[in-house]
Scaffold this motif. Structure first.
Motif, PDB file in Angstrom:
ATOM      1  N   SER A  22       0.849  -1.182   0.000  1.00 14.78           N
ATOM      2  CA  SER A  22       0.000   0.000   0.000  1.00 14.78           C
ATOM      3  C   SER A  22       0.886   1.235   0.000  1.00 14.78           C
ATOM      4  O   SER A  22       1.837   1.335   0.784  1.00 14.78           O
ATOM      5  CB  SER A  22      -0.913   0.015   1.226  1.00 14.78           C
ATOM      6  N   THR A  53      -5.333  -3.576   4.997  1.00 10.89           N
ATOM      7  CA  THR A  53      -4.762  -3.854   3.671  1.00 10.89           C
ATOM      8  C   THR A  53      -4.946  -5.335   3.310  1.00 10.89           C
ATOM      9  O   THR A  53      -4.112  -5.916   2.617  1.00 10.89           O
ATOM     10  CB  THR A  53      -3.263  -3.500   3.629  1.00 10.89           C
ATOM     11  N   VAL A  59      -7.074  -2.950  -2.416  1.00 10.93           N
ATOM     12  CA  VAL A  59      -6.016  -1.985  -2.123  1.00 10.93           C
ATOM     13  C   VAL A  59      -5.530  -1.336  -3.419  1.00 10.93           C
ATOM     14  O   VAL A  59      -5.413  -0.109  -3.519  1.00 10.93           O
ATOM     15  CB  VAL A  59      -4.838  -2.654  -1.392  1.00 10.93           C
ATOM     16  N   GLU A  63      -6.448   2.756  -4.377  1.00 11.29           N
ATOM     17  CA  GLU A  63      -5.322   3.673  -4.454  1.00 11.29           C
ATOM     18  C   GLU A  63      -5.080   4.148  -5.881  1.00 11.29           C
ATOM     19  O   GLU A  63      -4.625   5.279  -6.092  1.00 11.29           O
ATOM     20  CB  GLU A  63      -4.083   3.027  -3.847  1.00 11.29           C
ATOM     21  N   ARG A  81      -8.378   5.054   1.201  1.00 15.19           N
ATOM     22  CA  ARG A  81      -8.192   4.019   2.223  1.00 15.19           C
ATOM     23  C   ARG A  81      -9.546   3.361   2.510  1.00 15.19           C
ATOM     24  O   ARG A  81     -10.569   3.811   2.005  1.00 15.19           O
ATOM     25  CB  ARG A  81      -7.648   4.644   3.513  1.00 15.19           C
TER      26      ARG A  81
END
Length: 272
Positions: A22, A53, A59, A63, A81
């Motif tokens: 991450s 995560t 994830v 992101e 997140r």
């Protein structure tokens, strides 16, 4: 054995042992089945959720969305997140949705915030006295929820708004612990959509309420009263069509229908 431990002990996780990379989280909270039972209060649980995560696909997606952004929000810093639940720790009513929207909750850090679904939802909550204002646009907009907490069975924005069954089950311990902590006051759960309904029933079955067989079927204004096994109050489940744009734009779910659901939830919870 606590409801949390019972409900998470048998969850299969295809991601166990995977070191998920991450860019935004440097101190992961660990696997939900291990981390969730240790949360002593909702603020601690929310903080742990925000550092999860556990699911590599989610994830990477959340992101990537935060990096690429939508043109309309290119000057904003995305949350990117997991999005924890929101609302007071002594709520009598909970709303269970599906998962954060890529450019809504995943952008703002608050569930159902910053998208058209949230616009419809919070307007209805304000109209019936469960929210302090009719809009939810950011974490710092001053919104307060009254007697109500909003959460979801999946805390990360999934590609195409479709989490996999394995991702749903991996995230499940967070919801189990959230219900554990809400137990002293929780009377009603309003479930938005069939996915949330199906995801919630196994959690309920492993907690302190009995789920009848055959299991209650989802439908708009569907109602099931689940007796408690701990001599406490029963739990009322209320079904509601999801506040998706597809449902609200086509008139399948109208503001009047939504207000009717929350008026019913208030009645069942005893808050007037």
């Amino acid at each position: 054995m606590s409801p949390t431990v019972r409900a998470t002990g048998g969850v299969f996780c295809q991601f166990c042992g995977v070191d998920t990379s991450s860019e935004l989280i440097t101190n992961p909270s660990g696997h939900p089945a291990d981390a969730a039972p240790g949360a002593g209060h909702l603020a601690e649980l929310d903080e742990l959720v925000s550092r999860c995560t556990a699911c590599p696909r989610l994830v990477a997606w959340r992101e990537e969305v935060a990096r690429v952004k939508r043109a309309a929000f290119r000057d904003e810093e995305y949350w990117g997140r997991p999005v924890p639940g929101y609302g007071p720790a002594d709520a009598e009513i909970a709303i269970v949705g599906l998962a954060p929207a890529a450019h809504g909750g995943n952008r703002t850090g608050r569930i159902f915030t910053g998208d058209r679904s949230g616009d419809v939802l919070f307007r209805a909550l304000y109209d019936v006295g469960l929210a302090s204002q009719p809009e939810s646009v950011s974490l710092h907009d001053g919104l307060t929820l009254h007697h109500l907490r909003i959460t979801a069975p999946v805390h990360c924005a999934p590609p195409a708004n479709k989490p996999t069954p394995a991702e749903r089950d991996t995230c499940r311990p967070w919801l189990v612990r959230e219900l554990d902590l809400l137990r002293p006051t929780l009377k009603v759960v309003v479930v938005l959509g069939a996915f949330g309904w199906q995801a919630l029933l196994p959690v309920i079955a492993d907690a302190v309420w009995e789920v009848p067989r055959p299991r209650p079927k989802f439908g708009h204004l569907a109602h099931a009263e689940l007796p408690a096994t701990d001599a406490g109050s029963p739990l009322h489940l209320l079904g509601c069509y999801h506040v998706s744009q597809q449902n609200t734009f086509t008139g399948k779910l109208t503001p009047e229908m939504l207000r009717e659901v929350f008026d019913r939830a208030k009645q069942l919870s005893g808050i007037g």
